[in-house]
Design a protein around this motif. Structure first.
Motif, PDB file in Angstrom:
ATOM      1  N   LYS A 121      40.115  50.553  17.638  1.00 56.91           N
ATOM      2  CA  LYS A 121      39.180  51.445  17.141  1.00 56.91           C
ATOM      3  C   LYS A 121      38.930  51.294  15.479  1.00 56.91           C
ATOM      4  O   LYS A 121      37.908  51.870  15.005  1.00 56.91           O
ATOM      5  N   ILE A 122      39.827  50.708  14.897  1.00 57.87           N
ATOM      6  CA  ILE A 122      39.886  50.478  13.557  1.00 57.87           C
ATOM      7  C   ILE A 122      39.061  49.560  13.166  1.00 57.87           C
ATOM      8  O   ILE A 122      38.149  49.273  12.130  1.00 57.87           O
ATOM      9  N   ALA A 123      39.352  48.227  13.937  1.00 55.74           N
ATOM     10  CA  ALA A 123      38.600  46.797  13.648  1.00 55.74           C
ATOM     11  C   ALA A 123      38.836  45.980  14.874  1.00 55.74           C
ATOM     12  O   ALA A 123      39.905  46.136  15.630  1.00 55.74           O
ATOM     13  N   PRO A 124      37.988  44.726  14.890  1.00 56.68           N
ATOM     14  CA  PRO A 124      38.339  43.952  16.073  1.00 56.68           C
ATOM     15  C   PRO A 124      39.812  43.494  15.892  1.00 56.68           C
ATOM     16  O   PRO A 124      40.291  43.179  14.779  1.00 56.68           O
ATOM     17  N   THR A 125      40.663  43.346  16.991  1.00 52.72           N
ATOM     18  CA  THR A 125      42.062  43.215  17.066  1.00 52.72           C
ATOM     19  C   THR A 125      42.310  42.098  17.781  1.00 52.72           C
ATOM     20  O   THR A 125      42.048  42.142  18.931  1.00 52.72           O
ATOM     21  N   LEU A 126      42.831  40.848  17.365  1.00 54.85           N
ATOM     22  CA  LEU A 126      43.087  39.868  18.082  1.00 54.85           C
ATOM     23  C   LEU A 126      44.664  39.901  18.481  1.00 54.85           C
ATOM     24  O   LEU A 126      45.727  40.075  17.625  1.00 54.85           O
ATOM     25  N   ALA A 127      44.877  40.133  19.832  1.00 62.77           N
ATOM     26  CA  ALA A 127      46.195  40.144  20.616  1.00 62.77           C
ATOM     27  C   ALA A 127      46.445  39.024  20.878  1.00 62.77           C
ATOM     28  O   ALA A 127      45.832  37.717  20.743  1.00 62.77           O
ATOM     29  N   TYR A 128      47.555  38.839  21.608  1.00 64.09           N
ATOM     30  CA  TYR A 128      48.182  37.337  22.383  1.00 64.09           C
ATOM     31  C   TYR A 128      47.403  37.069  23.522  1.00 64.09           C
ATOM     32  O   TYR A 128      46.768  37.757  24.103  1.00 64.09           O
ATOM     33  N   HIS A 170      41.507  37.545  24.509  1.00 65.01           N
ATOM     34  CA  HIS A 170      42.896  37.565  24.601  1.00 65.01           C
ATOM     35  C   HIS A 170      43.309  38.521  25.657  1.00 65.01           C
ATOM     36  O   HIS A 170      42.519  39.097  26.674  1.00 65.01           O
ATOM     37  N   ALA A 171      44.679  38.699  25.740  1.00 66.11           N
ATOM     38  CA  ALA A 171      45.051  39.665  27.059  1.00 66.11           C
ATOM     39  C   ALA A 171      44.580  40.876  27.299  1.00 66.11           C
ATOM     40  O   ALA A 171      44.452  41.586  28.340  1.00 66.11           O
ATOM     41  N   PHE A 172      44.051  41.567  26.153  1.00 66.07           N
ATOM     42  CA  PHE A 172      43.290  42.993  26.364  1.00 66.07           C
ATOM     43  C   PHE A 172      41.745  42.968  26.570  1.00 66.07           C
ATOM     44  O   PHE A 172      41.038  43.878  26.427  1.00 66.07           O
ATOM     45  N   GLY A 173      41.277  41.763  26.346  1.00 70.06           N
ATOM     46  CA  GLY A 173      39.543  41.609  26.387  1.00 70.06           C
ATOM     47  C   GLY A 173      39.097  40.785  25.532  1.00 70.06           C
ATOM     48  O   GLY A 173      39.956  39.648  25.250  1.00 70.06           O
ATOM     49  N   THR A 174      37.943  40.979  24.886  1.00 68.25           N
ATOM     50  CA  THR A 174      37.215  40.041  23.990  1.00 68.25           C
ATOM     51  C   THR A 174      36.831  40.645  22.896  1.00 68.25           C
ATOM     52  O   THR A 174      36.608  41.877  22.876  1.00 68.25           O
ATOM     53  N   ILE A 175      36.992  40.015  21.763  1.00 68.46           N
ATOM     54  CA  ILE A 175      36.635  40.773  20.274  1.00 68.46           C
ATOM     55  C   ILE A 175      35.363  39.652  19.983  1.00 68.46           C
ATOM     56  O   ILE A 175      35.393  38.567  20.119  1.00 68.46           O
ATOM     57  N   THR A 176      34.616  40.151  19.002  1.00 65.75           N
ATOM     58  CA  THR A 176      33.638  39.698  18.355  1.00 65.75           C
ATOM     59  C   THR A 176      33.825  39.880  16.589  1.00 65.75           C
ATOM     60  O   THR A 176      33.763  40.993  16.358  1.00 65.75           O
ATOM     61  N   VAL A 177      33.830  38.790  16.194  1.00 68.71           N
ATOM     62  CA  VAL A 177      33.970  38.910  14.613  1.00 68.71           C
ATOM     63  C   VAL A 177      32.875  38.229  14.341  1.00 68.71           C
ATOM     64  O   VAL A 177      32.142  37.082  14.230  1.00 68.71           O
ATOM     65  N   GLU A 178      31.959  39.350  13.552  1.00 67.92           N
ATOM     66  CA  GLU A 178      30.461  39.370  13.472  1.00 67.92           C
ATOM     67  C   GLU A 178      30.076  38.207  12.287  1.00 67.92           C
ATOM     68  O   GLU A 178      29.136  37.448  12.251  1.00 67.92           O
ATOM     69  N   ALA A 227      43.740  53.020   6.479  1.00 68.58           N
ATOM     70  CA  ALA A 227      43.400  53.138   5.003  1.00 68.58           C
ATOM     71  C   ALA A 227      43.140  51.770   4.402  1.00 68.58           C
ATOM     72  O   ALA A 227      42.541  51.784   3.381  1.00 68.58           O
ATOM     73  N   ALA A 228      43.798  50.609   4.965  1.00 68.16           N
ATOM     74  CA  ALA A 228      43.329  49.251   4.405  1.00 68.16           C
ATOM     75  C   ALA A 228      41.848  48.882   4.514  1.00 68.16           C
ATOM     76  O   ALA A 228      41.628  47.838   4.168  1.00 68.16           O
ATOM     77  N   ALA A 229      41.479  49.628   5.572  1.00 73.37           N
ATOM     78  CA  ALA A 229      40.102  49.279   5.668  1.00 73.37           C
ATOM     79  C   ALA A 229      39.589  47.808   6.235  1.00 73.37           C
ATOM     80  O   ALA A 229      38.888  46.953   5.758  1.00 73.37           O
ATOM     81  N   PRO A 230      40.381  47.532   7.209  1.00 71.00           N
ATOM     82  CA  PRO A 230      40.130  46.049   7.440  1.00 71.00           C
ATOM     83  C   PRO A 230      38.748  45.824   8.237  1.00 71.00           C
ATOM     84  O   PRO A 230      38.554  46.576   8.911  1.00 71.00           O
ATOM     85  N   ASP A 231      38.441  44.436   8.388  1.00 67.25           N
ATOM     86  CA  ASP A 231      37.338  44.101   9.250  1.00 67.25           C
ATOM     87  C   ASP A 231      37.954  43.065  10.073  1.00 67.25           C
ATOM     88  O   ASP A 231      37.188  42.852  11.192  1.00 67.25           O
ATOM     89  N   LEU A 232      39.127  42.974  10.154  1.00 65.11           N
ATOM     90  CA  LEU A 232      39.822  42.120  11.377  1.00 65.11           C
ATOM     91  C   LEU A 232      41.279  42.513  11.228  1.00 65.11           C
ATOM     92  O   LEU A 232      41.944  42.666  10.137  1.00 65.11           O
ATOM     93  N   ILE A 233      42.033  42.698  12.437  1.00 64.69           N
ATOM     94  CA  ILE A 233      43.326  42.734  12.458  1.00 64.69           C
ATOM     95  C   ILE A 233      44.068  41.739  13.390  1.00 64.69           C
ATOM     96  O   ILE A 233      43.531  41.457  14.508  1.00 64.69           O
ATOM     97  N   LEU A 234      44.713  41.038  12.859  1.00 67.04           N
ATOM     98  CA  LEU A 234      45.397  39.795  13.565  1.00 67.04           C
ATOM     99  C   LEU A 234      46.995  40.335  13.956  1.00 67.04           C
ATOM    100  O   LEU A 234      47.653  40.414  13.231  1.00 67.04           O
ATOM    101  N   ALA A 235      46.788  40.241  15.198  1.00 67.44           N
ATOM    102  CA  ALA A 235      48.269  40.696  15.685  1.00 67.44           C
ATOM    103  C   ALA A 235      48.618  39.693  17.210  1.00 67.44           C
ATOM    104  O   ALA A 235      49.020  40.024  18.069  1.00 67.44           O
ATOM    105  N   SER A 236      48.221  38.534  17.122  1.00 64.47           N
ATOM    106  CA  SER A 236      48.176  37.638  18.304  1.00 64.47           C
ATOM    107  C   SER A 236      49.830  37.347  18.594  1.00 64.47           C
ATOM    108  O   SER A 236      50.127  36.553  19.481  1.00 64.47           O
TER     109      SER A 236
END
Length: 334
Positions: A148-155, A50-58, A125-134
């Protein structure tokens, strides 16, 4: 005075056209370099760029948080987030096109959605394992903290630039539901094809749209992804509007004096308030516009923000809902 984030997003992308072609990735079952590449046989881990780098969803995520209209795609896949940002001001679990798809009654409604000023501690506090914000416009300010909380998917490139097909396909891969996402995209594309066939008079006609946000001033962005649903019906963005707001222009304003660039066969219009609506409707220049004279203007109610935000942020669910609201106006275009 700086505008609130949510209002700024409305000014930037409300009613535009898209030059984005339906991307092959939305229909492809073979990932290429970029989102989805390198997935294991069971689909995970998945790498998404995504625009800010790459994430890995394990592994298949179990606790997803959504900060934008990605909620719609999750709902189409039958997935309920643990926390989410409301789709529009005044709506939480009562969005009509989400009805009977998922039950949001047990999910946390995130504060700060209207301004984009989310509370990081509430998301954590929601303890996410993925944040979707595309499709969330405020990523430049929040990405570092969210990641820092969880892998975050941006646009993918910039906010409002990615087609709804590509957004849906990427979310499907991240959630481990690529096949279901592909089927859901195909269903919405079939709806658009059927509507185009039902309304052949739209072919080649022009469309324009704007947000009348302050006295004498509109905002428009004819090159955003928000109007893909109209170009999919055979309409084309009004050429004078494209010329007035060239690609890369830093100012997306249309003044009262240049209002004629909105003189299209179909006009989609939103207002910042009822008072502004009354002001504009009394303006003789506005009353001379083709769409106003022919009744082919669709006006979003200033007191109900859902149609405005659905128009700004096309998804595989809100496209169908919004066009059904506008079908009567679309049918008048000749």
């Amino acid at each position: 005075m700086p505008l609130p984030h949510r209002l700024r997003s409305t000014l930037v992308a409300l009613i535009g056209s898209t030059l984005i072609t339906v991307l092959a990735v939305a229909c492809s079952s073979t990932p290429t370099a970029g989102p989805g590449a390198g997935a294991a046989e069971d689909g995970f881990p998945v790498r998404l760029s995504h625009a800010f780098g790459t994430i890995t969803v394990e592994q298949r995520p179990q606790r997803i948080v959504t900060l934008g209209e990605d909620l719609d795609t999750l709902a189409a896949l039958g997935i309920t987030p643990v926390a989410y940002a409301p789709t529009a001001p005044g709506y939480s679990d009562d969005v009509p096109y989400l009805k009977d798809r998922i039950d949001l009654s047990g999910a946390t409604v995130l504060d700060g959605a209207e301004t984009g000023e989310f509370k990081i501690e509430q998301i954590a506090a929601a303890a996410p394992d993925l944040i979707l914000a595309s499709n969330f416009y405020g990523m430049p300010e929040l990405y570092d903290e969210l990641s820092k909380i969880a892998p975050t998917l941006a646009y993918a490139t910039g906010w409002g630039e990615t087609s709804w097909q590509e957004l849906s396909a990427t979310i499907g891969r991240a959630a481990g539901e690529e096949d279901r996402a592909r089927a859901a995209v195909a269903e919405t594309e079939q709806y658009l094809a059927d509507l185009r066939a039902d309304l052949p008079a739209l072919e080649g006609k022009t469309v324009a749209g704007a947000y009348y946000h302050s006295s004498g001033t509109f905002a428009a962005n004819p090159r955003s992804a928000s109007m893909q649903k109209y170009t999919a019906l055979g309409l084309r963005v009004n050429p004078p509007l494209l010329e007035a707001l060239p690609e890369g222009a830093s100012d997306n304003s249309v003044s009262r004096e240049t209002m004629d660039v909105l003189d299209a066969d179909l006009l989609i219009l939103s207002y910042g308030s009822d008072a502004l609506r009354s002001e504009l409707e009394a303006d003789p220049i506005f009353r001379r516009l083709k769409a106003v004279r022919s009744g082919t203007i669709y006006v979003n109610d200033p007191t109900d923000r859902l149609p405005t935000f659905a128009g700004n942020n096309p998804t595989l669910l809100n496209i169908v809902w919004l066009l059904e609201q506008q079908r009567e106006t679309l049918a008048k275009v000749r």
